[in-house]
Design a protein around this motif. Structure first.
Motif, short mmCIF file in Angstrom:
data_model
loop_
_atom_site.label_atom_id
_atom_site.label_comp_id
_atom_site.label_asym_id
_atom_site.label_seq_id
_atom_site.Cartn_x
_atom_site.Cartn_y
_atom_site.Cartn_z
N GLU A 182 35.89 11.97 -41.91
CA GLU A 182 35.59 11.75 -40.49
C GLU A 182 36.34 12.75 -39.61
O GLU A 182 35.79 13.27 -38.65
CB GLU A 182 35.93 10.32 -40.09
N GLU A 183 37.60 13.01 -39.96
CA GLU A 183 38.40 13.97 -39.18
C GLU A 183 37.84 15.38 -39.31
O GLU A 183 37.73 16.12 -38.33
CB GLU A 183 39.86 13.94 -39.63
N ASP A 184 37.47 15.79 -40.53
CA ASP A 184 36.87 17.11 -40.74
C ASP A 184 35.60 17.26 -39.90
O ASP A 184 35.38 18.30 -39.27
CB ASP A 184 36.53 17.33 -42.21
N ILE A 185 34.76 16.23 -39.88
CA ILE A 185 33.52 16.28 -39.10
C ILE A 185 33.83 16.33 -37.61
O ILE A 185 33.25 17.13 -36.87
CB ILE A 185 32.61 15.10 -39.46
N ALA A 186 34.76 15.50 -37.15
CA ALA A 186 35.12 15.47 -35.73
C ALA A 186 35.66 16.83 -35.27
O ALA A 186 35.38 17.26 -34.14
CB ALA A 186 36.15 14.37 -35.46
N ARG A 187 36.39 17.52 -36.13
CA ARG A 187 36.94 18.84 -35.79
C ARG A 187 35.92 19.97 -36.03
O ARG A 187 36.24 21.14 -35.84
CB ARG A 187 38.20 19.10 -36.62
N GLU A 188 34.74 19.59 -36.52
CA GLU A 188 33.68 20.54 -36.85
C GLU A 188 34.10 21.53 -37.93
O GLU A 188 33.75 22.71 -37.91
CB GLU A 188 33.17 21.26 -35.59
N ASN A 189 34.88 21.03 -38.89
CA ASN A 189 35.37 21.84 -40.01
C ASN A 189 34.70 21.50 -41.34
O ASN A 189 35.04 22.09 -42.36
CB ASN A 189 36.88 21.66 -40.19
N SER A 190 33.79 20.56 -41.34
CA SER A 190 33.15 20.11 -42.58
C SER A 190 31.78 20.77 -42.71
O SER A 190 30.97 20.73 -41.78
CB SER A 190 33.00 18.59 -42.58
N TYR A 191 31.54 21.35 -43.88
CA TYR A 191 30.29 22.06 -44.15
C TYR A 191 29.65 21.52 -45.42
O TYR A 191 30.35 21.13 -46.36
CB TYR A 191 30.55 23.56 -44.32
N LEU A 192 28.32 21.56 -45.42
CA LEU A 192 27.55 21.13 -46.57
C LEU A 192 26.79 22.30 -47.15
O LEU A 192 26.27 23.14 -46.41
CB LEU A 192 26.54 20.05 -46.17
N LEU A 193 26.71 22.36 -48.47
CA LEU A 193 25.88 23.33 -49.16
C LEU A 193 24.62 22.61 -49.61
O LEU A 193 24.70 21.53 -50.21
CB LEU A 193 26.59 23.89 -50.39
N LEU A 194 23.49 23.19 -49.29
CA LEU A 194 22.21 22.60 -49.65
C LEU A 194 21.47 23.55 -50.59
O LEU A 194 21.45 24.76 -50.37
CB LEU A 194 21.36 22.35 -48.41
N SER A 195 20.90 22.98 -51.62
CA SER A 195 20.05 23.73 -52.54
C SER A 195 18.68 23.08 -52.48
O SER A 195 18.54 21.88 -52.77
CB SER A 195 20.61 23.67 -53.95
N GLU A 196 17.69 23.87 -52.09
CA GLU A 196 16.32 23.38 -51.94
C GLU A 196 16.30 22.14 -51.05
O GLU A 196 15.60 21.17 -51.32
CB GLU A 196 15.70 23.13 -53.30
N GLY A 197 17.12 22.17 -49.99
CA GLY A 197 17.16 21.10 -49.00
C GLY A 197 18.00 19.90 -49.37
O GLY A 197 18.18 18.98 -48.57
N VAL B 189 21.67 18.17 -50.43
CA VAL B 189 23.12 18.38 -50.33
C VAL B 189 23.73 18.35 -51.73
O VAL B 189 23.63 17.34 -52.44
CB VAL B 189 23.79 17.33 -49.43
N VAL B 190 24.35 19.48 -52.13
CA VAL B 190 24.93 19.58 -53.47
C VAL B 190 26.43 19.88 -53.44
O VAL B 190 27.09 19.83 -54.47
CB VAL B 190 24.21 20.66 -54.32
N GLY B 191 26.97 20.20 -52.26
CA GLY B 191 28.39 20.52 -52.17
C GLY B 191 28.90 20.33 -50.77
O GLY B 191 28.14 20.21 -49.81
N VAL B 192 30.23 20.30 -50.68
CA VAL B 192 30.91 20.11 -49.40
C VAL B 192 32.21 20.89 -49.42
O VAL B 192 32.81 21.11 -50.49
CB VAL B 192 31.17 18.60 -49.13
N PHE B 193 32.64 21.36 -48.25
CA PHE B 193 33.94 21.99 -48.14
C PHE B 193 34.41 21.92 -46.70
O PHE B 193 33.62 21.70 -45.78
CB PHE B 193 33.93 23.44 -48.64
N CYS B 194 35.70 22.10 -46.52
CA CYS B 194 36.31 22.16 -45.20
C CYS B 194 36.71 23.61 -44.96
O CYS B 194 37.28 24.25 -45.85
CB CYS B 194 37.54 21.25 -45.16
N PHE B 195 36.40 24.12 -43.77
CA PHE B 195 36.76 25.49 -43.42
C PHE B 195 37.11 25.57 -41.95
O PHE B 195 36.42 25.01 -41.11
CB PHE B 195 35.60 26.45 -43.71
N PHE B 196 38.21 26.25 -41.67
CA PHE B 196 38.57 26.53 -40.29
C PHE B 196 39.36 27.83 -40.22
O PHE B 196 39.93 28.27 -41.21
CB PHE B 196 39.37 25.38 -39.65
#
Length: 173
Positions: free
Chosen positions: A48-63, A65-72
Motif C-alpha cells: 500500500e505504501e509503495d502504491i501511495a508513493r507511486e513506486n510500485s510497478y507491474l510487469l505484464l506479459s500478454e496483458g 500481471v506476471v511480476g512486481v517491483f518497487c522503483f524510485f
C-alpha cells in the motif's frame, strides 16, 4: 519474454501483488533463502505504501500481471553506509527493491532492470547472500558488486549499475 509492458500499480492490483509476493517467498524458501523475506514481507502495508508513493510497478506479459517491483529515484537511507569496495558513483541514483515474479515467464528481472535503466543511468540494488537466482540476474545484467549494507534484518549484498555513457566515472567514492 514476449509482449511485455510495465505500468504503475494501483490499489485494485493489491491482491495480485500479494499473491506474487507469496509465490516469491515460497520460491526463495525452496531455494534455501527463506530468511530474506520471512513469511510476511512484503506485507500489505508495504504494498500500500509503495502504491501511495507511486513506486510500485507491474510487469505484464500478454496483458497478464506476471511480476512486481518497487522503483524510485532518490536516497535510500540503508545505502548510506557500505563496507567493501563501495559505490561506484556519488551521482543521483534509482533504487530497485522487492522484485518478484509469479514464475510463469522468464526474464522478469531483466525487464525490470531495463525499465529502470531508462529512468536513471545509475542504479542501486541489494539482495540476500542466499538469493542466488537474484544475484545471477543482477550480475548478468551488468550490475557490479559494491560491498555489504546492513539492515535491521541483517546484511545484504549491494550492487550498482552505471550506464557509462551518461555518468562521469570520476565521481567515484
Amino acid at each position: 519474454m514476449g509482449d511485455v509492458s510495465i505500468r504503475k500499480a494501483a490499489r485494485e492490483d493489491i491482491p495480485r501483488i500479494l499473491s506474487i509476493y507469496e509465490r516469491a517467498r515460497s520460491f526463495m524458501e525452496e531455494q534455501g533463502n527463506g530468511g530474506q523475506w520471512g513469511r510476511h514481507y512484503p506485507a500489505r502495508e508495504d504494498v500500500e505504501e509503495d502504491i501511495a508513493r507511486e513506486n510500485s510497478y507491474l510487469l505484464l506479459s500478454e496483458g497478464r500481471v506476471v511480476g512486481v517491483f518497487c522503483f524510485f529515484i532518490g536516497e535510500e537511507p540503508s545505502y548510506r553506509e557500505i563496507t567493501g569496495e563501495g559505490w561506484h558513483s556519488d551521482s543521483p541514483y534509482g533504487v530497485i527493491h522487492r522484485v518478484a515474479s509469479d514464475g510463469s515467464v522468464r526474464g522478469v528481472a531483466e525487464s525490470c532492470f531495463s525499465f529502470c535503466r531508462e529512468k536513471s543511468p545509475y542504479l542501486r540494488i541489494d539482495t540476500h547472500e542466499r538469493n542466488i537466482p537474484m544475484q545471477r540476474a543482477i550480475r548478468r545484467f551488468g550490475f557490479r558488486d559494491c560491498g555489504i549494507i546492513r539492515l535491521r534484518e541483517g546484511e545484504r549484498l549491494a550492487f550498482d549499475y552505471l550506464r557509462e555513457k551518461d555518468i562521469d566515472c570520476s565521481q567515484r567514492n
